[in-house]
Enzyme design. Structure first.
Site, PDB file in Angstrom:
ATOM      1  N   TYR A 107       0.824  -1.216   0.000  1.00 33.79           N
ATOM      2  CA  TYR A 107       0.000   0.000   0.000  1.00 33.79           C
ATOM      3  C   TYR A 107       0.855   1.263   0.000  1.00 33.79           C
ATOM      4  O   TYR A 107       0.441   2.281  -0.554  1.00 33.79           O
ATOM      5  CB  TYR A 107      -1.029  -0.038   1.139  1.00 33.79           C
ATOM      6  CG  TYR A 107      -2.092  -1.049   0.800  1.00 33.79           C
ATOM      7  CD1 TYR A 107      -3.031  -0.767  -0.187  1.00 33.79           C
ATOM      8  CD2 TYR A 107      -2.090  -2.315   1.365  1.00 33.79           C
ATOM      9  CE1 TYR A 107      -3.959  -1.702  -0.586  1.00 33.79           C
ATOM     10  CE2 TYR A 107      -3.018  -3.265   0.983  1.00 33.79           C
ATOM     11  CZ  TYR A 107      -3.952  -2.957   0.005  1.00 33.79           C
ATOM     12  OH  TYR A 107      -4.870  -3.890  -0.406  1.00 33.79           O
ATOM     13  N   ARG A 109       1.519   1.781  -3.617  1.00 38.50           N
ATOM     14  CA  ARG A 109       0.320   2.309  -4.294  1.00 38.50           C
ATOM     15  C   ARG A 109       0.146   3.795  -3.972  1.00 38.50           C
ATOM     16  O   ARG A 109      -0.188   4.603  -4.816  1.00 38.50           O
ATOM     17  CB  ARG A 109      -0.947   1.574  -3.827  1.00 38.50           C
ATOM     18  CG  ARG A 109      -0.952   0.078  -3.945  1.00 38.50           C
ATOM     19  CD  ARG A 109      -1.342  -0.385  -5.333  1.00 38.50           C
ATOM     20  NE  ARG A 109      -0.293  -0.226  -6.294  1.00 38.50           N
ATOM     21  CZ  ARG A 109       0.819  -0.989  -6.331  1.00 38.50           C
ATOM     22  NH1 ARG A 109       1.007  -1.960  -5.486  1.00 38.50           N
ATOM     23  NH2 ARG A 109       1.744  -0.774  -7.249  1.00 38.50           N
ATOM     24  N   GLN A 120     -15.316   2.030  -6.249  1.00 41.46           N
ATOM     25  CA  GLN A 120     -14.572   0.919  -5.642  1.00 41.46           C
ATOM     26  C   GLN A 120     -13.105   1.308  -5.481  1.00 41.46           C
ATOM     27  O   GLN A 120     -12.330   0.560  -4.897  1.00 41.46           O
ATOM     28  CB  GLN A 120     -14.667  -0.317  -6.538  1.00 41.46           C
ATOM     29  CG  GLN A 120     -16.084  -0.849  -6.698  1.00 41.46           C
ATOM     30  CD  GLN A 120     -16.169  -1.845  -7.850  1.00 41.46           C
ATOM     31  OE1 GLN A 120     -15.895  -3.028  -7.695  1.00 41.46           O
ATOM     32  NE2 GLN A 120     -16.558  -1.367  -9.016  1.00 41.46           N
ATOM     33  N   HIS A 156     -14.437   0.510  -0.984  1.00 40.27           N
ATOM     34  CA  HIS A 156     -13.316  -0.357  -0.589  1.00 40.27           C
ATOM     35  C   HIS A 156     -12.229   0.380   0.171  1.00 40.27           C
ATOM     36  O   HIS A 156     -11.102  -0.094   0.267  1.00 40.27           O
ATOM     37  CB  HIS A 156     -12.726  -1.041  -1.839  1.00 40.27           C
ATOM     38  CG  HIS A 156     -13.661  -2.060  -2.423  1.00 40.27           C
ATOM     39  ND1 HIS A 156     -13.575  -2.515  -3.722  1.00 40.27           N
ATOM     40  CD2 HIS A 156     -14.719  -2.710  -1.879  1.00 40.27           C
ATOM     41  CE1 HIS A 156     -14.544  -3.399  -3.948  1.00 40.27           C
ATOM     42  NE2 HIS A 156     -15.250  -3.528  -2.855  1.00 40.27           N
TER      43      HIS A 156
HETATM   44  P1  OAD Z   1     -10.957  -4.703 -12.577  1.00 37.42           P
HETATM   45  O1  OAD Z   1      -9.493  -4.673 -12.813  1.00 37.42           O
HETATM   46  O2  OAD Z   1     -11.582  -5.983 -12.173  1.00 37.42           O
HETATM   47  O3  OAD Z   1     -11.709  -4.207 -13.883  1.00 37.42           O
HETATM   48  C1  OAD Z   1     -11.255  -3.063 -14.571  1.00 37.42           C
HETATM   49  C2  OAD Z   1     -12.236  -2.691 -15.638  1.00 37.42           C
HETATM   50  O4  OAD Z   1     -11.790  -1.477 -16.232  1.00 37.42           O
HETATM   51  C3  OAD Z   1     -12.377  -3.738 -16.752  1.00 37.42           C
HETATM   52  O5  OAD Z   1     -13.745  -3.966 -17.028  1.00 37.42           O
HETATM   53  C4  OAD Z   1     -11.663  -3.061 -17.926  1.00 37.42           C
HETATM   54  O6  OAD Z   1     -12.237  -3.415 -19.182  1.00 37.42           O
HETATM   55  C5  OAD Z   1     -11.896  -1.588 -17.626  1.00 37.42           C
HETATM   56  N1  OAD Z   1     -10.917  -0.681 -18.231  1.00 37.42           N
HETATM   57  C6  OAD Z   1      -9.632  -0.923 -18.586  1.00 37.42           C
HETATM   58  N2  OAD Z   1      -9.062   0.174 -19.102  1.00 37.42           N
HETATM   59  C7  OAD Z   1     -10.010   1.156 -19.070  1.00 37.42           C
HETATM   60  C8  OAD Z   1     -10.031   2.527 -19.460  1.00 37.42           C
HETATM   61  N3  OAD Z   1      -8.962   3.127 -19.995  1.00 37.42           N
HETATM   62  N4  OAD Z   1     -11.200   3.224 -19.285  1.00 37.42           N
HETATM   63  C9  OAD Z   1     -12.302   2.613 -18.741  1.00 37.42           C
HETATM   64  N5  OAD Z   1     -12.323   1.321 -18.356  1.00 37.42           N
HETATM   65  C10 OAD Z   1     -11.186   0.608 -18.513  1.00 37.42           C
HETATM   66  O7  OAD Z   1     -11.266  -3.526 -11.513  1.00 37.42           O
HETATM   67  P2  OAD Z   1     -12.549  -3.344 -10.578  1.00 37.42           P
HETATM   68  O8  OAD Z   1     -13.778  -3.819 -11.248  1.00 37.42           O
HETATM   69  O9  OAD Z   1     -12.508  -1.941 -10.081  1.00 37.42           O
HETATM   70  O10 OAD Z   1     -10.825  -4.399  -4.549  1.00 37.42           O
HETATM   71  O11 OAD Z   1     -12.181  -4.313  -9.389  1.00 37.42           O
HETATM   72  C11 OAD Z   1     -13.019  -4.398  -8.280  1.00 37.42           C
HETATM   73  C12 OAD Z   1     -12.212  -4.606  -7.030  1.00 37.42           C
HETATM   74  O12 OAD Z   1     -11.299  -5.688  -7.203  1.00 37.42           O
HETATM   75  C13 OAD Z   1     -11.307  -3.445  -6.667  1.00 37.42           C
HETATM   76  O13 OAD Z   1     -11.979  -2.413  -5.952  1.00 37.42           O
HETATM   77  C14 OAD Z   1     -10.253  -4.087  -5.825  1.00 37.42           C
HETATM   78  C15 OAD Z   1     -10.005  -5.318  -6.660  1.00 37.42           C
HETATM   79  O14 OAD Z   1      -9.491  -6.400  -6.017  1.00 37.42           O
HETATM   80  C16 OAD Z   1     -10.073  -4.356  -3.445  1.00 37.42           C
HETATM   81  O15 OAD Z   1      -8.893  -4.084  -3.464  1.00 37.42           O
HETATM   82  C17 OAD Z   1     -10.818  -4.665  -2.202  1.00 37.42           C
END
Ligand code: OAD
Length: 235
Positions: A54, A57, A87, A105
């Site tokens: 972290y 990050r 998130q 989160h």
């Molecule tokens: P993910 O990494 O699972 O998904 C990222 C999404 O962003 C995907 O659907 C991609 O297609 C999209 N993406 C990629 N590049 C992009 C761009 N330039 N513009 C728009 N979209 C784009 O991330 P989250 O769904 O946020 O939790 O993940 C959910 C949770 O999983 C996070 O909050 C984190 C992680 O583990 C914790 O750390 C508790």
């Protein structure tokens, strides 16, 4: 009356600011194992590694700025009643000027007592959490992050916010992590339109509401969508 627009964001909204997502090919979970850095067990058994993760990050996030997607969301407050549910643990929505942001989160720039979850502190200047830093109750500090396997304290609040939406905008999330992903089912009824901006294919199989998927990256697709919503809904 201003329209109530709820914006639900994931890592993708910050991708165009240069912050890696989690599940894309170049994502964080391709380089780290969740169980090493994002679980209560990891914090207990491998504290240094978790704090270091972290700290990295946080240090990285200090150099990042909001992109056109974050800015368009913030500007929408001029004509709509907007709440952002994110998130993400970065503060780019706040930096862009959004005034109502719910972090599902947690927040990278905050630490809290390991014993008392209500003792939350801003990290202040810089990026580093020292390994032995303590809260005022004497307990060690930990990142103010929801680890896998922990409950999501803001989830009920987020559900109520989504249930009040006239329009739900979902941006840059794979909809793979629960309970966060289930928020899309808490809209008031089947008529509430849902707009999705994501260049990939989030898991929308269960969405029964009218769904418009704009397959663009955030910095391009979000301003486009918001211009369209403004033409439709601004008074
Ligand atoms: P993910 O990494 O699972 O998904 C990222 C999404 O962003 C995907 O659907 C991609 O297609 C999209 N993406 C990629 N590049 C992009 C761009 N330039 N513009 C728009 N979209 C784009 O991330 P989250 O769904 O946020 O939790 O993940 C959910 C949770 O999983 C996070 O909050 C984190 C992680 O583990 C914790 O750390 C508790």
């Amino acid at each position: 009356m201003k329209r109530r627009i709820v914006v639900f964001t994931g890592a993708g909204v910050s991708a165009d600011s240069g912050i890696a997502t989690f599940r894309d090919a170049d994502g964080l979970w391709a380089n780290y194992r969740v169980e090493d850095v994002c679980t209560p067990e990891a914090l207990k058994n491998n504290r240094a590694q978790v704090i270091e993760f972290y700290n990295l990050r946080r240090r990285e996030s200090l150099t990042k700025r909001p992109n056109a997607g974050h800015l368009a969301i913030a500007e929408m407050e001029q004509w709509a009643d907007v709440t952002v549910i994110t998130q993400n643990v970065d503060n780019l929505h706040e930096q862009a000027g959004s005034t109502r942001v719910v972090h599902l989160h947690g927040e990278l720039m905050k630490l809290r007592s390991e014993r008392n979850p209500d003792l939350i502190y801003d990290i202040g200047e810089g990026w580093e959490q020292k390994l032995d830093a303590r809260a005022e109750d004497g307990a060690l500090l930990r990142p103010h992050i929801v680890f896998f396997g922990e409950s999501v304290p803001m989830f009920d609040t987020a559900c109520r916010i989504v249930a009040s939406a006239d329009v739900l905008v979902v941006i840059g999330t794979s909809l793979a992590v629960y309970p966060a992903a289930s928020l899309v089912y808490y809209v008031r009824d089947r008529k509430v339109p849902i707009y999705l901006v994501d260049p990939g294919n989030p898991d929308t199989a269960m969405i029964r509401n009218p769904l418009t998927h704009i397959k663009e990256r955030g910095a391009v697709g979000v301003p486009q969508l918001i211009e369209r919503l403004k033409n439709e809904f601004a008074e």
